[in-house]
Enzyme design. Structure first.
Site, mmCIF file in Angstrom:
data_model
loop_
_atom_site.group_PDB
_atom_site.id
_atom_site.type_symbol
_atom_site.label_atom_id
_atom_site.label_comp_id
_atom_site.label_asym_id
_atom_site.label_seq_id
_atom_site.Cartn_x
_atom_site.Cartn_y
_atom_site.Cartn_z
ATOM 1 N N GLU A 1 29.907 39.553 47.046
ATOM 2 C CA GLU A 1 30.206 38.225 46.524
ATOM 3 C C GLU A 1 30.637 37.409 47.736
ATOM 4 O O GLU A 1 31.783 37.455 48.169
ATOM 5 C CB GLU A 1 31.359 38.247 45.498
ATOM 6 C CG GLU A 1 31.521 36.883 44.853
ATOM 7 C CD GLU A 1 32.945 36.391 44.672
ATOM 8 O OE1 GLU A 1 33.149 35.414 43.947
ATOM 9 O OE2 GLU A 1 33.882 36.972 45.272
ATOM 10 N N ASP B 1 34.342 41.919 45.933
ATOM 11 C CA ASP B 1 34.958 40.624 45.658
ATOM 12 C C ASP B 1 35.321 39.909 46.963
ATOM 13 O O ASP B 1 35.866 40.532 47.887
ATOM 14 C CB ASP B 1 36.244 40.899 44.848
ATOM 15 C CG ASP B 1 36.857 39.650 44.254
ATOM 16 O OD1 ASP B 1 36.191 39.003 43.442
ATOM 17 O OD2 ASP B 1 38.011 39.329 44.608
HETATM 18 C C1 GLC Z 1 36.235 36.342 43.008
HETATM 19 C C2 GLC Z 1 36.179 36.638 41.536
HETATM 20 C C3 GLC Z 1 37.081 35.687 40.838
HETATM 21 C C4 GLC Z 1 38.487 35.904 41.341
HETATM 22 C C5 GLC Z 1 38.561 35.765 42.852
HETATM 23 C C6 GLC Z 1 39.841 36.316 43.396
HETATM 24 O O1 GLC Z 1 35.717 35.101 43.295
HETATM 25 O O2 GLC Z 1 34.855 36.575 41.093
HETATM 26 O O3 GLC Z 1 37.033 35.839 39.452
HETATM 27 O O4 GLC Z 1 39.357 34.967 40.762
HETATM 28 O O5 GLC Z 1 37.536 36.480 43.483
HETATM 29 O O6 GLC Z 1 39.854 37.705 43.316
#
Ligand code: GLC
Length: 581
Positions: free
Chosen positions: A299, A226
């Protein structure tokens, strides 16, 4: 009018097939399970691990290689579990560690690998470390795990810098010191309840390596990391005049640029700092100690694609989500450009490209593609907003998916897209749980509309999501049409279309295949390429496109028609895969 294409072909190879691609993740189709909305076994209206286990046969029949589970760890759920209070335990909402082990064993027995989510940028404010930090003094070791700073201005009343939270509002919150006086501030790039960790602190590194091992020892096949581009901040936390939004609004109306980027990207001092790469090199070494090609997927909302590729250099992560592809408009030249740029950037570092159209943070592609400018990406859609054209959106979404699944590399699917699910665009605002809604001062509806519990059975309460009919968000009445049971075995249904495409993709090894643009078919509304000996033609325009003589259809988003000439035609807003006799 039918566009008749010349039968002679001229092609431009941009990516060769890779027969030596041994690791499973290079070609895998990975299905994202959002646990709270997938299937509920307990009956409380919130999905859970036993619910996931009960629906694994659906995923096995669908033909995916792996699942990625969004967080199911102990959490007060202020950001739907992306606020983790204990990284080594399952939240009672979702079950127990034993439920996790049972789910993992069942998935593995079905040949489905399991990737779990790791949230290392921040913890929950209820994590033991943060509680200890609040109880301790400024300058203490406990505070040193987070980014506590003194405020600016008289009395330290102003935040330490001008950063804003991704969810809206300031990125700093002031604490009250244990003696009752107004105290320091702590950084949170997201919600107030998600304090950012200080990744210059070796203790933080040691803790997360231990968390990795905890789940690797249990047998997980990898981690989705994340906010992988956010963990390290520029030294001194300098002011930044730009926005800290991860998902840049600049994408709207753009059709791409030379490097395949679709917007300004995130260039602020909180994103994409050099230091993050040291973390991934260390984690790569941890995973390499385990058998079975465990993987890390980033991500990282980073542009251009050449910057993103730095996350998947040979000694770092294995995959990164291709958000440049997700944010590209429904426009043939822009799609060709982003595909070429994606393959070029990942080939340069020897990594597979990934493709993704939907996830739990964006408006579902069946609805995005039904907007007036198809593919624009609002942060949620509400009842007062212009509504997408549901039928057209679904037709385009199926075409987009067939285009995506025809590409070489790894592809990510988001739960419910195989049913053709639209976004819930008329959800009652009173039901919204995404902190974006209130943190943005009710200007951004946020992500609840793509997180609505799945419909499994059209005739059951809650469309079969839970045994009691309870659902944590109200499902729209239209979900009856999309329920899994009304699509099963129905030729041409969205679920059967996905299943057929996945079977062909696997059988013909398209994941490790090649990409050559077919210049003779390509046009302003046509994306046409060959992957191995499969011709993929996506027709984004209103007129049918004739396939070459002798084409044999192997998969399609809409069945092709036969023209008066006897040639098969790709209908408007459709994608066809064909082999040439
Ligand atoms: C990422 C996740 C999202 C979350 C954010 C904070 O972007 O995909 O859902 O709110 O991180 O953890």
């Amino acid at each position: 009018m039918t566009t008749v294409m010349p039968s002679s072909t001229s092609t431009t190879l941009v990516h060769p097939a890779s027969e030596q691609a041994a690791e499973w993740w290079r070609t895998a189709v990975i299905y994202q399970v959002y646990p709270r909305s997938f299937a509920d076994a307990s009956g409380d209206g919130i999905g859970d691990l036993p619910g996931i286990t009960s629906r694994l046969p659906h995923l096995e029949r669908l033909g995916v290689d792996a699942v990625w589970l969004s967080p199911f760890y102990r959490s007060p759920q202020h950001d739907a579990g992306y606020d983790v209070a204990d990284y080594r335990d399952v939240d009672p909402l979702f079950g127990t560690l034993a439920d996790f082990d049972a789910m993992l064993a069942d998935a593995h027995a079905r040949g489905i690998r399991v990737i779990v989510d790791l949230v290392p940028n921040h913890t929950s404010s209820e994590h033991a470390w943060f509680r200890a930090a609040l109880a301790a003094a400024p300058g203490s070791a406990e505070r040193g795990r987070y980014l506590f700073r003194d405020g600016r201005g008289p009395g330290g009343d102003e935040p330490p810098n001008n950063w804003t939270s991704v969810f809206g509002g300031p990125a700093w919150t002031r604490v009250v010191e244990p003696d009752g006086t107004p105290g320091q501030w702590y950084l949170h790039l997201f919600d107030t309840t998600q304090p950012d960790l200080d990744w210059t602190n070796p203790e933080v590194h040691a803790e997360f390596e231990s968390v990795l091992r905890f789940w690797l020892d249990r047998g997980v096949d990898g981690f989705r990391v994340d906010v992988a581009h956010g963990m390290v901040k520029a030294p001194g936390l300098p002011d930044w005049a730009g926005t800290s939004a991860m998902i840049d609004g600049a994408h709207e109306g753009e059709t791409g640029s030379e490097d395949g980027s679709t917007g300004a990207g995130n260039r602020g001092p909180m994103w994409d700092q050099e230091g993050v790469h040291d973390i991934y090199r260390a984690w790569h070494r941890v995973l390499a100690e385990y058998d079975g090609d465990r993987c890390l997927v980033a991500e990282a909302w980073v542009e251009p694609l050449s910057r993103l590729a730095r996350y998947v250099r040979p000694d770092e992560m294995h995959q990164a989500f291709n958000f440049s592809f997700l944010t590209t408009l429904w426009d043939a030249p822009a799609l060709r450009e982003v595909v070429t740029a994606s393959l070029g950037a990942s080939d340069a570092v020897g990594a597979p490209t990934t493709w993704v159209l939907s996830n739990h943070d964006v408006v579902r592609h069946a609805s995005r593609l039904g907007l007036e400018v198809p593919g624009t990406k609002p942060n949620g859609i509400g009842v007062g907003d212009p509504q997408p054209d549901e039928e057209l959106g679904l037709r385009r979404a199926r075409a987009a998916t067939l285009l995506m699944l025809g590409l070489p590399g790894s592809a990510y699917l988001y739960q419910g897209e195989e049913l053709g699910l639209p976004e819930h665009t008329t959800l009652d605002d009173a039901e919204r749980e995404d902190p974006t809604w209130w943190r943005s001062g009710h200007t951004e509806r946020g992500r609840d509309g793509c997180r609505v519990p799945l419909p499994w059975a059209a005739g059951a309460p809650g469309y079969g999501f839970s045994p009691t009919g309870a659902t944590w968000l109200t499902q729209p009445a239209s979900f009856a049409r999309y329920a899994a049971d009304v699509q099963e075995g129905v030729e041409g249904s969205t679920v059967e279309t996905y299943r057929a495409a996945l079977a062909v993709r696997r059988e013909l090894a398209l994941g490790s295949g090649s990409l050559a643009w077919d210049e003779s078919l390509t046009g302003p509304d046509v994306v046409a390429f060959t992957n191995r000996d499969v011709l993929v033609v996506a027709n984004l325009g209103p007129d049918p496109v004739a396939l070459p003589q002798g084409a044999e259809v192997v998969a399609s988003s809409v069945a092709p028609a036969t023209a008066g000439t006897g040639r098969l035609e790709v209908p408007a807003e459709a994608t066809v895969w064909a082999r040439l006799a």
